[in-house]
Design an enzyme around this catalytic site. Structure first.
Site, PDB file in Angstrom:
ATOM      1  N   TYR A 103      19.577 -88.079  72.366  1.00  0.00           N
ATOM      2  CA  TYR A 103      18.972 -86.872  72.932  1.00  0.00           C
ATOM      3  C   TYR A 103      18.720 -87.032  74.431  1.00  0.00           C
ATOM      4  CZ  TYR A 103      15.277 -83.650  74.243  1.00  0.00           C
ATOM      5  OH  TYR A 103      14.528 -82.710  74.906  1.00  0.00           O
TER       6      TYR A 103
ATOM      7  N   ASN B  74      11.014 -77.739  65.351  1.00  0.00           N
ATOM      8  CA  ASN B  74      11.493 -78.241  66.638  1.00  0.00           C
ATOM      9  C   ASN B  74      11.251 -79.732  66.857  1.00  0.00           C
ATOM     10  OD1 ASN B  74       8.773 -78.370  67.167  1.00  0.00           O
ATOM     11  ND2 ASN B  74       8.764 -76.801  68.731  1.00  0.00           N
ATOM     12  N   ASP B  75      10.748 -80.458  65.851  1.00  0.00           N
ATOM     13  CA  ASP B  75      10.491 -81.890  66.010  1.00  0.00           C
ATOM     14  C   ASP B  75      11.665 -82.749  65.564  1.00  0.00           C
ATOM     15  OD1 ASP B  75       7.999 -81.761  67.132  1.00  0.00           O
ATOM     16  OD2 ASP B  75       6.979 -81.672  65.210  1.00  0.00           O
TER      17      ASP B  75
ATOM     18  N   ASP C 299      10.474 -77.943  72.342  1.00  0.00           N
ATOM     19  CA  ASP C 299       9.879 -79.262  72.132  1.00  0.00           C
ATOM     20  C   ASP C 299      10.862 -80.279  72.694  1.00  0.00           C
ATOM     21  OD1 ASP C 299       8.665 -81.575  71.392  1.00  0.00           O
ATOM     22  OD2 ASP C 299       8.793 -81.250  69.253  1.00  0.00           O
TER      23      ASP C 299
ATOM     24  N   TRP D 293      18.273 -82.604  67.205  1.00  0.00           N
ATOM     25  CA  TRP D 293      19.373 -81.741  66.788  1.00  0.00           C
ATOM     26  C   TRP D 293      20.720 -82.289  67.244  1.00  0.00           C
ATOM     27  CZ3 TRP D 293      18.557 -78.242  63.174  1.00  0.00           C
ATOM     28  CH2 TRP D 293      17.235 -77.860  62.950  1.00  0.00           C
TER      29      TRP D 293
ATOM     30  N   THR E 247      16.598 -80.288  76.512  1.00  0.00           N
ATOM     31  CA  THR E 247      16.681 -79.084  75.674  1.00  0.00           C
ATOM     32  C   THR E 247      16.930 -77.842  76.518  1.00  0.00           C
ATOM     33  OG1 THR E 247      15.165 -80.104  74.097  1.00  0.00           O
ATOM     34  CG2 THR E 247      15.448 -77.721  73.943  1.00  0.00           C
TER      35      THR E 247
ATOM     36  N   ASP F  36      19.747 -78.885  71.924  1.00  0.00           N
ATOM     37  CA  ASP F  36      19.572 -80.169  72.594  1.00  0.00           C
ATOM     38  C   ASP F  36      20.870 -80.530  73.306  1.00  0.00           C
ATOM     39  OD1 ASP F  36      16.994 -80.487  71.737  1.00  0.00           O
ATOM     40  OD2 ASP F  36      17.489 -81.808  70.067  1.00  0.00           O
TER      41      ASP F  36
ATOM     42  N   TRP G  57      17.613 -74.814  66.878  1.00  0.00           N
ATOM     43  CA  TRP G  57      16.520 -74.129  66.207  1.00  0.00           C
ATOM     44  C   TRP G  57      16.266 -72.827  66.935  1.00  0.00           C
ATOM     45  CZ3 TRP G  57      15.520 -78.170  69.494  1.00  0.00           C
ATOM     46  CH2 TRP G  57      14.526 -78.028  70.442  1.00  0.00           C
TER      47      TRP G  57
END
Length: 180
Positions: free
Chosen positions: A169, A156-157, A84, A160, A172, A128, A109
């Site tokens: 961010y 995954n929302d 995600d 991280w 990923t 991330d 995750w």
């Protein structure tokens, strides 16, 4: 005009005095405290939900001149089954390495993805890359095996990057850990 202001002033004064007669300081403090506590729970501080930001950016491909690996920019590639975010392979990095100027998140995750080529399931860690604004290219939101926010390790929302030096961010990664 002065008469109107005097009238409004008297009406406001009467209402405030009536409220003060019906309400004690303690009950007023309790109400203010309840509002503050409820506000603290209503405003998500950490972790940051970046779903809307990612949807707004869309997802176009790009590669930065590197040799393209099979499926590297394709959300349907099997190793991206639970990703995600923006694929780092479109943002100057690769599927397993962060782009220059970013750092890998300290937390991640985990997903279990089926490789259709060999028919085996693999554990894939999604990290991330943090430290720069969102890449904005190759957005994927596959959500296979995603769980609600109360099971953070499989959700995954979440941004991280919250445990890293920078909580900004960028993209990923998907690192294959081993066979499930």
């Amino acid at each position: 005009m002065k008469i109107l202001f005097d009238l409004l002033d008297r009406v406001a004064e009467r209402r405030v005095r009536a409220l003060a007669q019906r309400t004690s300081r303690r009950s007023a403090l309790v109400r203010v405290g309840r509002v503050l506590v409820a506000g603290a729970f209503a405003l998500p501080v950490l972790p940051f939900d970046r779903t809307q930001q990612a949807h707004a950016a869309g997802g176009a491909g790009g590669g930065g001149g590197r040799k393209r690996q099979p499926g590297e920019y394709d959300c349907d590639y099997w190793r991206y089954c639970s990703v995600d975010g923006f694929l780092c392979s479109c943002c100057g990095g690769s599927a397993t390495s962060c782009p220059p100027g970013t750092e890998i998140s300290k937390v991640s995750w985990l997903g279990t993805c089926l490789n259709p080529t060999d028919g085996k399931n693999y554990l894939v860690n999604y990290y991330d890359c943090c430290g720069r604004v969102s890449c904005g290219r190759c957005f994927c939101n596959t959500n296979v095996g995603d769980r609600p926010g109360y099971r953070l390790g499989v959700n995954n929302d979440i941004n991280w990057c919250m445990a890293s030096d920078s909580s900004v961010y960028h993209c990923t990664l998907s690192v294959i850990v081993g066979e499930a």
